[in-house]
Design a protein around this motif. Sequence first.
Motif, PDB file in Angstrom:
ATOM      1  N   VAL A 246     -36.788 -25.512  13.900  1.00  0.00           N
ATOM      2  CA  VAL A 246     -37.023 -26.711  14.707  1.00  0.00           C
ATOM      3  C   VAL A 246     -38.433 -26.702  15.286  1.00  0.00           C
ATOM      4  O   VAL A 246     -39.086 -27.752  15.383  1.00  0.00           O
ATOM      5  CB  VAL A 246     -35.958 -26.851  15.811  1.00  0.00           C
ATOM      6  CG1 VAL A 246     -36.122 -28.180  16.544  1.00  0.00           C
ATOM      7  CG2 VAL A 246     -34.553 -26.772  15.221  1.00  0.00           C
ATOM      8  N   TYR A 247     -38.935 -25.538  15.669  1.00  0.00           N
ATOM      9  CA  TYR A 247     -40.337 -25.453  16.096  1.00  0.00           C
ATOM     10  C   TYR A 247     -41.270 -25.881  14.962  1.00  0.00           C
ATOM     11  O   TYR A 247     -42.289 -26.547  15.195  1.00  0.00           O
ATOM     12  CB  TYR A 247     -40.685 -24.031  16.548  1.00  0.00           C
ATOM     13  CG  TYR A 247     -40.290 -23.731  17.970  1.00  0.00           C
ATOM     14  CD1 TYR A 247     -40.983 -24.277  19.048  1.00  0.00           C
ATOM     15  CD2 TYR A 247     -39.218 -22.887  18.260  1.00  0.00           C
ATOM     16  CE1 TYR A 247     -40.614 -24.007  20.355  1.00  0.00           C
ATOM     17  CE2 TYR A 247     -38.838 -22.609  19.569  1.00  0.00           C
ATOM     18  CZ  TYR A 247     -39.545 -23.169  20.611  1.00  0.00           C
ATOM     19  OH  TYR A 247     -39.178 -22.914  21.913  1.00  0.00           O
ATOM     20  N   ARG A 248     -40.919 -25.520  13.730  1.00  0.00           N
ATOM     21  CA  ARG A 248     -41.748 -25.943  12.592  1.00  0.00           C
ATOM     22  C   ARG A 248     -41.692 -27.449  12.392  1.00  0.00           C
ATOM     23  O   ARG A 248     -42.688 -28.070  12.002  1.00  0.00           O
ATOM     24  CB  ARG A 248     -41.316 -25.201  11.325  1.00  0.00           C
ATOM     25  CG  ARG A 248     -41.848 -23.777  11.252  1.00  0.00           C
ATOM     26  CD  ARG A 248     -41.632 -23.156   9.883  1.00  0.00           C
ATOM     27  NE  ARG A 248     -40.287 -22.627   9.735  1.00  0.00           N
ATOM     28  CZ  ARG A 248     -39.940 -21.379  10.061  1.00  0.00           C
ATOM     29  NH1 ARG A 248     -40.827 -20.547  10.571  1.00  0.00           N
ATOM     30  NH2 ARG A 248     -38.693 -20.967   9.877  1.00  0.00           N
ATOM     31  N   GLU A 249     -40.532 -28.053  12.664  1.00  0.00           N
ATOM     32  CA  GLU A 249     -40.431 -29.513  12.603  1.00  0.00           C
ATOM     33  C   GLU A 249     -41.334 -30.164  13.651  1.00  0.00           C
ATOM     34  O   GLU A 249     -41.946 -31.211  13.410  1.00  0.00           O
ATOM     35  CB  GLU A 249     -38.993 -29.965  12.886  1.00  0.00           C
ATOM     36  CG  GLU A 249     -37.955 -29.670  11.834  1.00  0.00           C
ATOM     37  CD  GLU A 249     -36.577 -30.117  12.317  1.00  0.00           C
ATOM     38  OE1 GLU A 249     -36.475 -31.201  12.937  1.00  0.00           O
ATOM     39  OE2 GLU A 249     -35.602 -29.375  12.098  1.00  0.00           O
ATOM     40  N   ALA A 250     -41.408 -29.550  14.804  1.00  0.00           N
ATOM     41  CA  ALA A 250     -42.090 -30.165  15.940  1.00  0.00           C
ATOM     42  C   ALA A 250     -43.597 -30.019  15.897  1.00  0.00           C
ATOM     43  O   ALA A 250     -44.329 -30.937  16.303  1.00  0.00           O
ATOM     44  CB  ALA A 250     -41.557 -29.543  17.238  1.00  0.00           C
ATOM     45  N   GLU A 251     -44.103 -28.897  15.439  1.00  0.00           N
ATOM     46  CA  GLU A 251     -45.519 -28.557  15.612  1.00  0.00           C
ATOM     47  C   GLU A 251     -46.498 -29.592  15.076  1.00  0.00           C
ATOM     48  O   GLU A 251     -47.512 -29.874  15.735  1.00  0.00           O
ATOM     49  CB  GLU A 251     -45.805 -27.182  15.016  1.00  0.00           C
ATOM     50  CG  GLU A 251     -47.212 -26.692  15.332  1.00  0.00           C
ATOM     51  CD  GLU A 251     -47.414 -25.224  15.000  1.00  0.00           C
ATOM     52  OE1 GLU A 251     -48.398 -24.637  15.484  1.00  0.00           O
ATOM     53  OE2 GLU A 251     -46.582 -24.660  14.260  1.00  0.00           O
ATOM     54  N   PRO A 252     -46.268 -30.208  13.895  1.00  0.00           N
ATOM     55  CA  PRO A 252     -47.260 -31.189  13.418  1.00  0.00           C
ATOM     56  C   PRO A 252     -47.464 -32.362  14.364  1.00  0.00           C
ATOM     57  O   PRO A 252     -48.505 -33.029  14.304  1.00  0.00           O
ATOM     58  CB  PRO A 252     -46.660 -31.659  12.077  1.00  0.00           C
ATOM     59  CG  PRO A 252     -45.771 -30.543  11.641  1.00  0.00           C
ATOM     60  CD  PRO A 252     -45.198 -29.984  12.910  1.00  0.00           C
ATOM     61  N   GLY A 253     -46.507 -32.620  15.240  1.00  0.00           N
ATOM     62  CA  GLY A 253     -46.647 -33.751  16.150  1.00  0.00           C
ATOM     63  C   GLY A 253     -47.692 -33.552  17.225  1.00  0.00           C
ATOM     64  O   GLY A 253     -48.177 -34.539  17.797  1.00  0.00           O
ATOM     65  N   ILE A 254     -48.069 -32.317  17.502  1.00  0.00           N
ATOM     66  CA  ILE A 254     -49.055 -32.078  18.564  1.00  0.00           C
ATOM     67  C   ILE A 254     -50.384 -32.729  18.211  1.00  0.00           C
ATOM     68  O   ILE A 254     -51.056 -33.316  19.070  1.00  0.00           O
ATOM     69  CB  ILE A 254     -49.221 -30.566  18.815  1.00  0.00           C
ATOM     70  CG1 ILE A 254     -47.895 -29.963  19.297  1.00  0.00           C
ATOM     71  CG2 ILE A 254     -50.320 -30.311  19.858  1.00  0.00           C
ATOM     72  CD1 ILE A 254     -47.910 -28.457  19.458  1.00  0.00           C
ATOM     73  N   ALA A 255     -50.763 -32.673  16.941  1.00  0.00           N
ATOM     74  CA  ALA A 255     -52.029 -33.269  16.508  1.00  0.00           C
ATOM     75  C   ALA A 255     -52.006 -34.795  16.574  1.00  0.00           C
ATOM     76  O   ALA A 255     -53.064 -35.430  16.502  1.00  0.00           O
ATOM     77  CB  ALA A 255     -52.349 -32.826  15.084  1.00  0.00           C
ATOM     78  N   LEU A 256     -50.827 -35.393  16.714  1.00  0.00           N
ATOM     79  CA  LEU A 256     -50.718 -36.849  16.777  1.00  0.00           C
ATOM     80  C   LEU A 256     -50.817 -37.370  18.208  1.00  0.00           C
ATOM     81  O   LEU A 256     -50.838 -38.576  18.434  1.00  0.00           O
ATOM     82  CB  LEU A 256     -49.381 -37.292  16.173  1.00  0.00           C
ATOM     83  CG  LEU A 256     -49.131 -36.870  14.719  1.00  0.00           C
ATOM     84  CD1 LEU A 256     -47.757 -37.364  14.255  1.00  0.00           C
ATOM     85  CD2 LEU A 256     -50.222 -37.392  13.799  1.00  0.00           C
ATOM     86  N   LEU A 257     -50.875 -36.461  19.177  1.00  0.00           N
ATOM     87  CA  LEU A 257     -50.942 -36.866  20.580  1.00  0.00           C
ATOM     88  C   LEU A 257     -52.377 -37.187  20.993  1.00  0.00           C
ATOM     89  O   LEU A 257     -53.346 -36.738  20.361  1.00  0.00           O
ATOM     90  CB  LEU A 257     -50.405 -35.747  21.468  1.00  0.00           C
ATOM     91  CG  LEU A 257     -48.941 -35.361  21.262  1.00  0.00           C
ATOM     92  CD1 LEU A 257     -48.594 -34.159  22.128  1.00  0.00           C
ATOM     93  CD2 LEU A 257     -48.013 -36.526  21.550  1.00  0.00           C
ATOM     94  N   ASP A 258     -52.502 -37.929  22.074  1.00  0.00           N
ATOM     95  CA  ASP A 258     -53.800 -38.153  22.712  1.00  0.00           C
ATOM     96  C   ASP A 258     -54.458 -36.785  22.943  1.00  0.00           C
ATOM     97  O   ASP A 258     -53.815 -35.873  23.476  1.00  0.00           O
ATOM     98  CB  ASP A 258     -53.548 -38.862  24.047  1.00  0.00           C
ATOM     99  CG  ASP A 258     -54.821 -39.191  24.817  1.00  0.00           C
ATOM    100  OD1 ASP A 258     -55.903 -38.717  24.433  1.00  0.00           O
ATOM    101  OD2 ASP A 258     -54.708 -39.925  25.823  1.00  0.00           O
ATOM    102  N   PRO A 259     -55.701 -36.605  22.536  1.00  0.00           N
ATOM    103  CA  PRO A 259     -56.337 -35.284  22.667  1.00  0.00           C
ATOM    104  C   PRO A 259     -56.269 -34.682  24.060  1.00  0.00           C
ATOM    105  O   PRO A 259     -56.134 -33.466  24.198  1.00  0.00           O
ATOM    106  CB  PRO A 259     -57.785 -35.561  22.251  1.00  0.00           C
ATOM    107  CG  PRO A 259     -57.672 -36.693  21.283  1.00  0.00           C
ATOM    108  CD  PRO A 259     -56.563 -37.560  21.809  1.00  0.00           C
TER     109      PRO A 259
END
Length: 330
Positions: A246-259
Motif C-alpha cells: 500500500v505504501y508503494r501504491e501511495a508514493e507516486p502521489g507525493i510528486a503530484l502535490l503542490d511542491p
Amino acid sequence: MTRAELDAAGITDPALRADYAHCRALNARHGRTYFLATRLLPPERRPAVHALYGFARWADDIVDDLGAAAPVAERAAALRALEDELTAALDGAARRKGARGTSPVVRALAHTAARYGIEARHFTDFMTAMRSDLTVTDYPDYPALRRYTHGSAAVIGLQLLPVLGTVAPRERAAPHAAALGVAFQLTNFLRDVGEDLDRGRVYLPADLLAAHGVDRELLRWSRETGADDPRVTAALRAATALNREVYREAEPGIALLDPVARPCVRTAFVLYRDILRAVERAGFPVLRRRVVVPRRRRAAVALVGLGAVALARSRAGAGAARPAAGAVAR
C-alpha cells in the motif's frame, strides 16, 4: 505559533480561532508523528489540517474512550449526535461559508470543508466506519478490511487533498492520497495489535492469520503471557508485506502535490514507514509493547523536511515573480 497560523489563514473571528486552537491542541497531544509533519506545511494551511485531525480524533475517542465500560448503545447515541451536528454544520457551511455547531471540532471542520470545497460524502463514509467499530470486531479477509479502511482512512487522504493542493488534476492524485491514508492506518494496526485486542478488536485479516495457524485465542495467549510464538511472528510479517504494497501504491502521489506541501507528506510517509520498519527490526513485539521510532530519528527526518520546505518556498517565490506554465490545481 497558533496565532501566526490563524493570521496567515485569514481566520479572524475570535470564536472560530478558539475552535481551531482546540483542534491544534488535540493534534499536538495525540498525533505526534502527524503533528510533526503538519509543521512543515505553509502556516496558512495548517489550521485546516488540525481541524480534520481534530474531528477524526473526536469521533475515534467516542468509539474507544467514552468511559471504560460505556455500553454500545451509549457510544452509538454519542456518534449519532455527532453526525447530526456535523450534517447540520456542513449544510450551514455550504450556504454561509461557516456555520456554528456546539462542538469546537465540528465548527472548525465545517469552516474548513466550506473553505476548501471538501465533499461531504467523505465525512459520511468516515462516520459509517466509526459506527462499524461499535459492533464489528474482526475481518474475514483483506478485501473486507480494505472496505473498512476506505471510510476510516482512505477518506482522510481525500479530505486533505484540496488543502494540500495538486499540480495535476485532482482525480489523478486521489487514488494515491487514499492509499496513503490506508497505509498509515495499516501501520497503526500492526503497531497497536495488543491494544486493539484489549478493546476486543482484531484488525488483521482472519484468513491471513489462519494461513499461519493463528487465531484470536493465540493472540490473546501471547498478549497475556508476553511470550512470542513463531506462528504469530509469521502472520505479522505477512501483514507487514501487505502494508508495504500500500505504501508503494501511495508514493507516486507525493510528486503530484503542490511542491510546498510535498515535504509535509514526504515526512509523514517516511516516519510512518519507519514505524513499520521498527516493528520488524524489533521482532514484532506488538503484543507486548508499543514500538516507537526513536526521537533522534524523527528529528533527523524532520530536519530533512525543513530543508525541502526552504527549497520549495524559494522556488515558489521565484515562480511568483516569473509565472510558471501551469497553475496548482486546488
